[in-house]
Scaffold this active site. Structure first.
Site, PDB file in Angstrom:
ATOM      1  N   GLU A 294       0.855  -1.202   0.000  1.00 25.81           N
ATOM      2  CA  GLU A 294       0.000   0.000   0.000  1.00 25.81           C
ATOM      3  C   GLU A 294       0.887   1.247   0.000  1.00 25.81           C
ATOM      4  OE1 GLU A 294      -3.512  -0.498   2.817  1.00 25.81           O
ATOM      5  OE2 GLU A 294      -2.322  -2.267   3.322  1.00 25.81           O
ATOM      6  N   GLU A 303       6.117  -0.392   6.313  1.00 25.30           N
ATOM      7  CA  GLU A 303       4.663  -0.245   6.310  1.00 25.30           C
ATOM      8  C   GLU A 303       4.068  -0.324   4.909  1.00 25.30           C
ATOM      9  OE1 GLU A 303       2.265   0.147   8.812  1.00 25.30           O
ATOM     10  OE2 GLU A 303       3.898  -0.625  10.021  1.00 25.30           O
TER      11      GLU A 303
END
Length: 426
Positions: A294, A303
């Site tokens: 993402e 992340e």
């Protein structure tokens, strides 16, 4: 079962319809989303894919203070789609205890009101409620037998939440990331232990159980913490776990090969059907994090690199999602999942290095829920001798393995078994 988290903090992801096709092509039949997006829930209708939806943290105070808000939310976000879309659970909030907006005080009331709404609309038997907690909710997690919740959470929220879960026959949702523990303590934790690879393991001095994976140790710490506050019978679902394929320089262990080893090892681990050393009879239900990389997630590089797939639907690395490994093979012109089996003559035997407790638990599973034919190893039957745990376990493991067409991942039993290419001695 193995599911996957479908996060969407990105501006380059495929359409929900394409995502549903991707999930089907990989044999993935369970996903978790972080909202109740109309396009996603509509695309999932009649797909056969089960879904966990989320009531976001920012709505907890409204759901807690106003039953009519909860009723309207259930009507607009659940009953509108159910049962065509197989919503099986609602995550009320996500990692609420570490929410910077301090929403912890609203959690239990919100869960109760949401459950009351499910009852009102007669879907409470089909749809569970829970709330994913981070492992940071534990004051102590090592050794697993000494697992305990943070004292300030126990009376106001942990006990009433667990009581509600027990009353509704639900489970505690847990987000567990061995990566974080390893990255912070790489000088003390073996990488093999963190990645489900062969290792000597650690014996818990408190209960005598041997742990060969950090994941198992973390989950059993949660079980111990629940037991310590009087809720031994509540089950656990792992709603998030994963390993990043890339990270910043200081994110020790973040790499594509380690991510492939962790997620691949975890899938094989789950598909044995075994539970943890402390709860060997409770099969693991795990949702990997995450479906896609993402690109708009804030924070360190890791992340943005937890995905098993790139936004173009290409694999970041290869991970099996069904029993054993799977490859997409044309059958009658269609793409279908075919589980890959070990080639040549192979047998499944007990691992002589496995602890007797693990062997016994795996034997019990194989002869019970696993459906192995264990009649020949009963007293007086043809294969009862030699009368040893190892020999009986080998017989049961091999029965289970052959019954499952020698597929990869069906001869593991949490490390209690392994494949051999010579027929075992009888």
């Amino acid at each position: 079962m193995i599911g996957i988290n479908y996060g969407r903090i990105a501006n380059n992801l495929p359409s929900p319809e394409k995502v549903v096709n991707l999930l089907k092509s990989q044999g993935i039949n369970g996903i978790k989303i972080y909202d109740t997006d109309n396009n996603v829930l509509t695309a999932l209708a009649n797909s056969g894919i089960k879904v966990i939806v989320t009531l976001p943290n920012e709505l907890l105070s409204s759901a807690a203070s106003d039953q009519s808000f909860a009723d309207n939310w259930i009507q607009s976000n659940i009953t509108k789609y159910f049962p065509a879309t197989q919503i099986e659970a609602i995550a009320v909030g996500n990692e609420v205890f570490v929410d910077p907006m301090n929403t912890t005080t609203y959690l239990v009331s919100a869960m109760k009101n949401i459950h009351s709404s499910l009852v009102k609309y007669n879907v409470d038997k089909s749809i569970k409620i829970s709330s994913p907690i981070a492992l940071s909710a534990l004051a102590n997690s090592y050794p697993p037998s000494s697992g305990s919740f943070k004292p300030d959470l126990i009376e106001p929220v942990i006990k009433p939440m667990l009581d509600l879960l027990r009353q509704t026959s639900s489970y505690l949702m847990v987000n567990a990331y061995p990566f974080f523990a390893y990255a912070a303590n790489a000088d003390e934790i073996s990488l093999d232990y963190a990645l489900f690879r062969e290792n000597a393991g650690n014996v818990d001095s408190g209960n005598g159980l041997r742990y060969n994976s950090l994941f198992d140790a973390q989950i059993d710490a949660v079980f111990s913490a629940m037991s310590a506050v009087g809720f031994d019978g509540v089950k656990v679902m792992v709603t998030e776990t994963g390993w990043p394929s890339a990270g910043d320089e200081n994110e020790v262990g973040a790499s594509q090969s380690n991510a492939a080893a962790y997620n691949g090892g975890l899938v094989k681990r789950v598909l044995t059907g075994n539970g943890t050393p402390l709860k060997p009879g409770d099969p693991l239900n795990v949702y990997l994090f995450a479906l896609f990389n993402e690109n708009q997630k804030p924070g360190p590089t890791s992340e943005r690199n937890y995905g098993l797939f790139y936004p173009n639907e290409g694999k970041v690395y290869d991970v099996p999602f069904v029993t054993g490994e799977a490859r997409t093979t044309p059958i009658n012109g269609n793409r279908a999942q075919v589980p890959v089996a070990h080639e040549g003559q192979t047998w499944c035997v007990s691992n002589e290095k496995a602890a007797k407790e693990k062997l016994q638990a795996a034997l019990d599973y194989a002869c019970g829920e696993g459906g192995a034919d264990c009649r020949p190893i009963q007293p007086g039957a043809t294969c009862y001798n030699p009368e040893s745990l190892e020999a009986h376990a080998s017989y049961a493991f091999n029965s289970y393995y052959q019954k499952n067409a020698r597929r990869l991942g069906t001869c593991y039993f949490g490390g209690a078994a392994h494949v051999v290419t010579q027929p075992p001695r009888t």
